[in-house]
Design a protein around this motif. Structure first.
Motif, PDB file in Angstrom:
ATOM      1  N   LEU A 179       0.761  -1.323   0.043  1.00 60.17           N
ATOM      2  CA  LEU A 179      -0.454  -0.076  -0.101  1.00 60.17           C
ATOM      3  C   LEU A 179       0.850   0.769  -0.382  1.00 60.17           C
ATOM      4  CD1 LEU A 179      -2.942   0.070   0.252  1.00 60.17           C
ATOM      5  CD2 LEU A 179      -2.888   0.828   2.983  1.00 60.17           C
ATOM      6  N   ASN A 180       0.672   2.173  -1.260  1.00 63.88           N
ATOM      7  CA  ASN A 180       0.881   3.502  -1.479  1.00 63.88           C
ATOM      8  C   ASN A 180      -0.054   4.212  -0.334  1.00 63.88           C
ATOM      9  OD1 ASN A 180       2.075   6.147  -2.213  1.00 63.88           O
ATOM     10  ND2 ASN A 180       2.711   4.683  -3.504  1.00 63.88           N
ATOM     11  N   GLN A 181       0.426   4.729   0.705  1.00 63.64           N
ATOM     12  CA  GLN A 181       0.191   5.716   2.203  1.00 63.64           C
ATOM     13  C   GLN A 181      -0.185   7.030   0.497  1.00 63.64           C
ATOM     14  OE1 GLN A 181      -1.797   5.423   4.089  1.00 63.64           O
ATOM     15  NE2 GLN A 181      -0.929   3.501   4.959  1.00 63.64           N
ATOM     16  N   ASP A 182       1.254   7.627   0.472  1.00 65.92           N
ATOM     17  CA  ASP A 182       0.760   8.687  -0.655  1.00 65.92           C
ATOM     18  C   ASP A 182      -0.048   8.862  -0.949  1.00 65.92           C
ATOM     19  OD1 ASP A 182       2.854  10.174   1.537  1.00 65.92           O
ATOM     20  OD2 ASP A 182       4.619   9.395   0.256  1.00 65.92           O
ATOM     21  N   LYS A 183       0.014   8.101  -2.199  1.00 65.59           N
ATOM     22  CA  LYS A 183      -0.892   7.810  -3.682  1.00 65.59           C
ATOM     23  C   LYS A 183      -2.151   7.406  -2.574  1.00 65.59           C
ATOM     24  CE  LYS A 183       2.377   7.011  -6.565  1.00 65.59           C
ATOM     25  NZ  LYS A 183       2.767   6.327  -8.051  1.00 65.59           N
ATOM     26  N   LEU A 184      -2.565   7.034  -1.868  1.00 65.77           N
ATOM     27  CA  LEU A 184      -3.848   6.599  -1.764  1.00 65.77           C
ATOM     28  C   LEU A 184      -4.557   7.967  -0.991  1.00 65.77           C
ATOM     29  CD1 LEU A 184      -6.070   4.744  -0.395  1.00 65.77           C
ATOM     30  CD2 LEU A 184      -4.425   4.379   1.772  1.00 65.77           C
ATOM     31  N   LYS A 185      -3.670   8.771   0.277  1.00 64.54           N
ATOM     32  CA  LYS A 185      -4.321   9.816   0.015  1.00 64.54           C
ATOM     33  C   LYS A 185      -4.666  10.763  -0.562  1.00 64.54           C
ATOM     34  CE  LYS A 185      -2.671  13.730   4.195  1.00 64.54           C
ATOM     35  NZ  LYS A 185      -2.514  14.379   3.164  1.00 64.54           N
ATOM     36  N   THR A 186      -3.605  10.849  -1.686  1.00 62.58           N
ATOM     37  CA  THR A 186      -4.189  11.887  -2.504  1.00 62.58           C
ATOM     38  C   THR A 186      -5.365  11.034  -3.543  1.00 62.58           C
ATOM     39  OG1 THR A 186      -2.086  12.386  -2.708  1.00 62.58           O
ATOM     40  CG2 THR A 186      -3.057  13.325  -5.020  1.00 62.58           C
ATOM     41  N   TYR A 187      -5.069  10.620  -3.648  1.00 58.52           N
ATOM     42  CA  TYR A 187      -6.838   9.787  -4.513  1.00 58.52           C
ATOM     43  C   TYR A 187      -7.956   9.622  -3.349  1.00 58.52           C
ATOM     44  CZ  TYR A 187      -9.651   6.884  -7.180  1.00 58.52           C
ATOM     45  OH  TYR A 187     -10.716   6.153  -8.181  1.00 58.52           O
ATOM     46  N   ILE A 188      -8.103   9.833  -2.773  1.00 53.98           N
ATOM     47  CA  ILE A 188      -8.663   9.366  -1.155  1.00 53.98           C
ATOM     48  C   ILE A 188      -9.386  11.053  -1.267  1.00 53.98           C
ATOM     49  CG2 ILE A 188      -9.636   9.050   1.211  1.00 53.98           C
ATOM     50  CD1 ILE A 188      -9.526   6.404  -1.200  1.00 53.98           C
ATOM     51  N   GLU A 189      -8.475  11.749  -1.283  1.00 49.94           N
ATOM     52  CA  GLU A 189      -8.809  13.320  -1.500  1.00 49.94           C
ATOM     53  C   GLU A 189      -9.738  13.998  -2.224  1.00 49.94           C
ATOM     54  OE1 GLU A 189      -5.470  15.557  -0.065  1.00 49.94           O
ATOM     55  OE2 GLU A 189      -5.548  14.410   2.221  1.00 49.94           O
ATOM     56  N   LYS A 190      -9.273  13.425  -3.567  1.00 48.49           N
ATOM     57  CA  LYS A 190      -9.848  13.746  -4.148  1.00 48.49           C
ATOM     58  C   LYS A 190     -11.520  13.315  -4.610  1.00 48.49           C
ATOM     59  CE  LYS A 190      -9.557  13.129  -9.651  1.00 48.49           C
ATOM     60  NZ  LYS A 190      -8.821  12.119 -10.585  1.00 48.49           N
ATOM     61  N   VAL A 191     -11.694  11.433  -4.419  1.00 47.81           N
ATOM     62  CA  VAL A 191     -12.837  11.257  -4.311  1.00 47.81           C
ATOM     63  C   VAL A 191     -13.570  11.800  -3.639  1.00 47.81           C
ATOM     64  CG1 VAL A 191     -12.234   9.379  -5.795  1.00 47.81           C
ATOM     65  CG2 VAL A 191     -11.830   9.232  -3.534  1.00 47.81           C
ATOM     66  N   PHE A 192     -13.735  11.793  -2.288  1.00 47.41           N
ATOM     67  CA  PHE A 192     -14.242  11.647  -1.359  1.00 47.41           C
ATOM     68  C   PHE A 192     -14.131  13.050  -0.586  1.00 47.41           C
ATOM     69  CE2 PHE A 192     -13.649   7.320   0.003  1.00 47.41           C
ATOM     70  CZ  PHE A 192     -14.551   6.638  -1.081  1.00 47.41           C
ATOM     71  N   GLU A 193     -14.670  14.179  -1.570  1.00 45.60           N
ATOM     72  CA  GLU A 193     -13.910  15.367  -1.431  1.00 45.60           C
ATOM     73  C   GLU A 193     -14.795  16.707  -0.646  1.00 45.60           C
ATOM     74  OE1 GLU A 193     -12.662  18.582  -4.938  1.00 45.60           O
ATOM     75  OE2 GLU A 193     -15.244  17.015  -5.336  1.00 45.60           O
ATOM     76  N   ASP A 194     -15.497  16.243  -0.243  1.00 38.83           N
ATOM     77  CA  ASP A 194     -16.802  16.671   0.195  1.00 38.83           C
ATOM     78  C   ASP A 194     -16.893  16.183   2.007  1.00 38.83           C
ATOM     79  OD1 ASP A 194     -16.926  17.964  -1.368  1.00 38.83           O
ATOM     80  OD2 ASP A 194     -19.023  16.385  -2.243  1.00 38.83           O
ATOM     81  N   SER A 195     -16.247  15.335   2.217  1.00 38.78           N
ATOM     82  CA  SER A 195     -16.039  15.021   3.378  1.00 38.78           C
ATOM     83  C   SER A 195     -14.525  14.163   4.190  1.00 38.78           C
ATOM     84  CB  SER A 195     -17.267  13.635   3.579  1.00 38.78           C
ATOM     85  OG  SER A 195     -16.786  13.003   4.835  1.00 38.78           O
ATOM     86  N   SER A 196     -14.306  15.601   4.966  1.00 36.96           N
ATOM     87  CA  SER A 196     -12.615  15.054   5.191  1.00 36.96           C
ATOM     88  C   SER A 196     -12.951  13.891   6.525  1.00 36.96           C
ATOM     89  CB  SER A 196     -12.464  16.220   6.359  1.00 36.96           C
ATOM     90  OG  SER A 196     -13.335  15.788   7.043  1.00 36.96           O
ATOM     91  N   ASP A 197     -14.505  13.307   7.375  1.00 32.23           N
ATOM     92  CA  ASP A 197     -14.611  12.374   7.578  1.00 32.23           C
ATOM     93  C   ASP A 197     -14.223  10.877   7.438  1.00 32.23           C
ATOM     94  OD1 ASP A 197     -15.115  13.540   9.588  1.00 32.23           O
ATOM     95  OD2 ASP A 197     -17.445  14.278   9.916  1.00 32.23           O
ATOM     96  N   LEU A 198     -14.939  10.781   6.330  1.00 34.49           N
ATOM     97  CA  LEU A 198     -15.459   9.878   5.221  1.00 34.49           C
ATOM     98  C   LEU A 198     -13.659   9.501   4.738  1.00 34.49           C
ATOM     99  CD1 LEU A 198     -16.531   8.072   4.297  1.00 34.49           C
ATOM    100  CD2 LEU A 198     -17.463   9.369   1.427  1.00 34.49           C
ATOM    101  N   GLN A 199     -12.813  10.524   4.826  1.00 35.68           N
ATOM    102  CA  GLN A 199     -11.097  10.275   4.114  1.00 35.68           C
ATOM    103  C   GLN A 199     -11.037   9.267   5.332  1.00 35.68           C
ATOM    104  OE1 GLN A 199      -9.779  14.426   3.264  1.00 35.68           O
ATOM    105  NE2 GLN A 199     -11.671  14.184   1.673  1.00 35.68           N
ATOM    106  N   THR A 200     -10.790   9.720   6.519  1.00 40.31           N
ATOM    107  CA  THR A 200     -10.141   9.617   7.315  1.00 40.31           C
ATOM    108  C   THR A 200     -10.371   7.780   7.259  1.00 40.31           C
ATOM    109  OG1 THR A 200      -9.647  11.357   8.505  1.00 40.31           O
ATOM    110  CG2 THR A 200      -9.754   9.528   9.625  1.00 40.31           C
ATOM    111  N   THR A 201     -11.641   7.693   7.257  1.00 44.04           N
ATOM    112  CA  THR A 201     -12.319   5.970   8.067  1.00 44.04           C
ATOM    113  C   THR A 201     -11.676   5.303   6.547  1.00 44.04           C
ATOM    114  OG1 THR A 201     -14.737   7.488   8.845  1.00 44.04           O
ATOM    115  CG2 THR A 201     -14.140   4.889   7.813  1.00 44.04           C
ATOM    116  N   ALA A 202     -11.718   6.154   5.509  1.00 47.45           N
ATOM    117  CA  ALA A 202     -12.028   5.140   4.271  1.00 47.45           C
ATOM    118  C   ALA A 202      -9.815   5.066   4.231  1.00 47.45           C
ATOM    119  CB  ALA A 202     -11.496   5.815   2.891  1.00 47.45           C
TER     120      ALA A 202
END
Length: 218
Positions: free
Chosen positions: A103-126
């Motif tokens: 798992l590449n944490q940096d690329k994961l964080k970048t992608y998750i912040e893009k697809v779940f941009e409207d919910s920081s809570d969902l970003q953290t959970t994902a």
């Protein structure tokens, strides 16, 4: 001297909690509810990625020979469709999120912040779900028995069906269930149906989460 009332309330609280747990009948699965009704979230896979990986959006048929009849994978398919491993391998390779079982944490964080941009809570959970599930998948894969070499004359896969490792499908199924189970309060649907479903999958052991996502659902 302190009143005994707080202690009494605490005892009553424990009793009520125990009663609530007892109310969940684990022998009866709750009526079906679309998981995304209970935890509304945007699609994990973007339209662009769906198009790029469309040719891999296929689920292999269950094994027909005795070698795999009792395998983890065959049992999973018996209960519900598993996320197409080739499709999610393609998704992870395109994004760089998960390659070579890492798992590449940096690329994961970048992608998750893009697809779940409207919910920081969902970003953290994902992100937490991916981290937890990647570890679980690695442990599961490490404990798998060594598979024998294919026998001469063994049937080939269906036309157009490539051989793909199953860890990508395992990972995505685990992540989807994990996010649903820990859906943030800020987006969660607390209807009675959804509450009953969550209590069932949380309190009944072993937990069997809602069906893993298809390409369309994600």
């Amino acid at each position: 001297m302190l009143s005994k009332s707080p202690l009494l309330l605490l005892v009553v609280g424990f009793c009520l909690n125990a009663a609530a747990l007892a109310d969940v009948d684990c022998s009866k699965r709750p009526p079906f509810v679309d998981p995304k009704t209970c935890c509304p979230m945007p699609d994990f896979v973007t339209a662009e990625l769906k198009e790029k990986c469309a040719k891999f959006d296929m689920t292999p048929p269950p094994p027909t020979d005795g070698d795999a009849s009792g395998s983890f994978e065959s049992k999973r398919r018996h209960h519900h469709p598993h996320p197409p491993p080739c499709f999610f391998s393609c998704i992870f390779n395109e994004t760089g999120i998960y390659t070579n079982r890492s798992l590449n944490q940096d690329k994961l964080k970048t992608y998750i912040e893009k697809v779940f941009e409207d919910s920081s809570d969902l970003q953290t959970t994902a992100i937490e779900a991916f981290t937890t599930c990647a570890t679980k998948v690695a442990e599961f894969e490490a404990n798998l028995p060594q598979r024998p070499s294919p026998r001469p004359g063994r049937p080939s896969p269906p036309p157009g069906m490539p051989f793909c490792p199953h860890d990508a499908g395992h990972l995505m199924g685990c992540v989807f269930r994990n996010v649903l189970k820990n859906c943030p309060a800020s987006i969660r649907n607390d209807s009675q149906q959804c509450t009953d479903l969550k209590e069932y999958f949380t309190k009944c052991k072993p937990p069997r989460g809602p069906p893993p996502p298809s390409a369309e659902e994600m």
